[in-house]
Write a protein that holds these residues in place. Structure first.
Motif, PDB file in Angstrom:
ATOM      1  N   ILE A 116      -4.583   8.770   2.714  1.00 41.99           N
ATOM      2  CA  ILE A 116      -6.268   8.791   2.601  1.00 41.99           C
ATOM      3  C   ILE A 116      -6.581   7.659   3.479  1.00 41.99           C
ATOM      4  O   ILE A 116      -7.880   8.196   3.826  1.00 41.99           O
ATOM      5  CB  ILE A 116      -6.324   8.206   0.988  1.00 41.99           C
ATOM      6  N   ILE A 117      -6.660   6.587   3.762  1.00 43.77           N
ATOM      7  CA  ILE A 117      -7.410   6.214   4.809  1.00 43.77           C
ATOM      8  C   ILE A 117      -7.822   6.224   5.623  1.00 43.77           C
ATOM      9  O   ILE A 117      -8.865   5.896   6.695  1.00 43.77           O
ATOM     10  CB  ILE A 117      -6.869   4.322   4.966  1.00 43.77           C
ATOM     11  N   MET A 128       1.090  -1.065  -0.054  1.00 42.30           N
ATOM     12  CA  MET A 128       0.104  -0.292  -0.229  1.00 42.30           C
ATOM     13  C   MET A 128       1.229   1.115   0.038  1.00 42.30           C
ATOM     14  O   MET A 128       2.237   0.990   0.685  1.00 42.30           O
ATOM     15  CB  MET A 128      -0.947  -0.467   1.614  1.00 42.30           C
ATOM     16  N   SER A 129       0.710   1.953  -0.813  1.00 36.99           N
ATOM     17  CA  SER A 129       1.015   3.170  -0.786  1.00 36.99           C
ATOM     18  C   SER A 129       1.512   4.071   0.289  1.00 36.99           C
ATOM     19  O   SER A 129       0.024   4.083   0.748  1.00 36.99           O
ATOM     20  CB  SER A 129       0.894   4.071  -2.642  1.00 36.99           C
ATOM     21  N   TRP A 170     -10.617  -1.980   5.341  1.00 39.55           N
ATOM     22  CA  TRP A 170      -9.645  -1.433   5.748  1.00 39.55           C
ATOM     23  C   TRP A 170     -10.853  -0.765   6.475  1.00 39.55           C
ATOM     24  O   TRP A 170      -9.953   0.159   7.830  1.00 39.55           O
ATOM     25  CB  TRP A 170      -9.601  -0.183   5.119  1.00 39.55           C
ATOM     26  N   ASN A 230       0.703   7.295  -0.015  1.00 40.86           N
ATOM     27  CA  ASN A 230      -0.992   8.586  -0.394  1.00 40.86           C
ATOM     28  C   ASN A 230      -2.197   7.369  -0.120  1.00 40.86           C
ATOM     29  O   ASN A 230      -2.627   8.312   0.313  1.00 40.86           O
ATOM     30  CB  ASN A 230       0.050   8.305  -1.575  1.00 40.86           C
ATOM     31  N   LEU A 231      -1.878   5.631  -0.529  1.00 42.91           N
ATOM     32  CA  LEU A 231      -3.003   5.697  -0.610  1.00 42.91           C
ATOM     33  C   LEU A 231      -3.124   4.828   1.177  1.00 42.91           C
ATOM     34  O   LEU A 231      -4.389   5.555   2.032  1.00 42.91           O
ATOM     35  CB  LEU A 231      -3.272   4.381  -0.315  1.00 42.91           C
ATOM     36  N   ARG A 232      -2.273   5.308   2.148  1.00 42.81           N
ATOM     37  CA  ARG A 232      -2.779   5.404   3.366  1.00 42.81           C
ATOM     38  C   ARG A 232      -2.802   6.656   4.489  1.00 42.81           C
ATOM     39  O   ARG A 232      -3.344   6.480   5.191  1.00 42.81           O
ATOM     40  CB  ARG A 232      -1.195   4.627   4.125  1.00 42.81           C
TER      41      ARG A 232
END
Length: 282
Positions: A8-9, A1-2, A116, A4-6
């Motif tokens: 956002i989550i 998981m990038s 998530w 950036n995605l982390r």
């Protein structure tokens, strides 16, 4: 998981924790009788009711039929369970089958959360659901011992006006709520003098700490006067007044004589056998 995605989550999770309306609108799925599985897009009156549930420990809801309040209560329960550890929620209704409807709604919404956001389920059966964080919800019938449980975070009493012996249940529940638990007591009206009616009257007088939430049919944006008139045809004046208008037997309403178009006030008790149509309650 990038990274950036982390991030956002993380931000999305924070929004859900802080704002249950955001959580429900964006991530909670419900089963609609016509639309099937769909997002829970709350109506304004549901958002207002939810704010009261969040901000007041004791809530009593006098409602019309089919206003989505059981679904709202289920979504609120899921929010409590997902974002708080060790929440203990108990749902009581006339029968076990009725009580389990809220648990079923919670289960469905939880199953449809993104991975998530979802807390792992460690116990799942027909009448209860328990998550890995220690939070759980359970459904029971309105037996005399129904309120005798471990310390409760939230007690939900559905169809409260129709439960025999509810006074004993509520008395038993006081000990389980004494550590700071919350309560939602909801029903359509069922005459006067019962526990639900007396609790509502006490709440209006400021005598018992309950916050009143009144939800008559016209708050629902998908219903109009034609729908309301149809309910009178289906259920009769008395049945429709009880199921739709959220008015008690001693309420005063404004009515119209269909033959003369004369408008005047009359008590609901006298209205039941009159055949007049209700314009509004006073």
């Amino acid at each position: 998981m990038s990274q950036n995605l982390r991030e956002i989550i993380k931000q999305e999770y924070k929004k859900c924790v802080e704002n249950p309306i955001y959580f429900m609108k964006k991530y909670v799925k419900i089963q609609h009788p016509i639309k099937g599985t769909c997002s829970f897009d709350l109506f304004p009156f549901q958002e207002e009711a939810l704010s009261s549930l969040v901000n007041n420990p004791l809530n009593i809801i006098l409602k019309s039929r089919q206003m989505g309040i059981s679904t709202l209560t289920a979504a609120y329960s899921l929010w409590l369970m997902t974002f708080h550890n060790d929440k203990n929620i108990l749902c009581i209704s006339i029968t076990q089958e009725t009580a389990k409807e809220i648990v079923t709604k919670v289960r469905f919404a939880n199953d449809n959360l993104p991975s998530w956001l979802k807390v792992q389920c460690v116990e799942d059966n027909r009448l209860s659901l328990r998550l890995k964080n220690g939070s759980q919800i359970k459904a029971v019938s309105s037996a005399g011992t129904a309120g005798r449980s471990a310390a409760l975070s939230l007690l939900v009493i559905d169809e409260a006006a129709f439960i025999d012996g509810i006074e004993e249940i509520w008395l038993s529940a006081q000990y389980t709520l004494s550590t700071g638990g919350r309560a939602i007591v909801l029903s359509t009206p069922n005459g006067v003098g019962n526990f639900f009616h007396k609790t509502w009257i006490g709440a209006e007088s400021g005598d018992n700490g309950f916050k009143t939430i009144r939800l008559p049919w016209h708050l629902h944006p998908e219903r109009d006067q034609a729908w309301r008139d149809r309910q009178t045809e289906l259920s009769g004046v008395k049945g429709a007044a009880q199921e739709c208008d959220c008015i008690w037997g001693e309420s005063v309403v404004r009515v119209k004589d269909k033959d003369t178009n004369e408008e005047f006030t009359i008590s609901l008790k006298d209205l039941y056998n009159s055949g007049y149509c209700i314009i509004n309650n006073i």
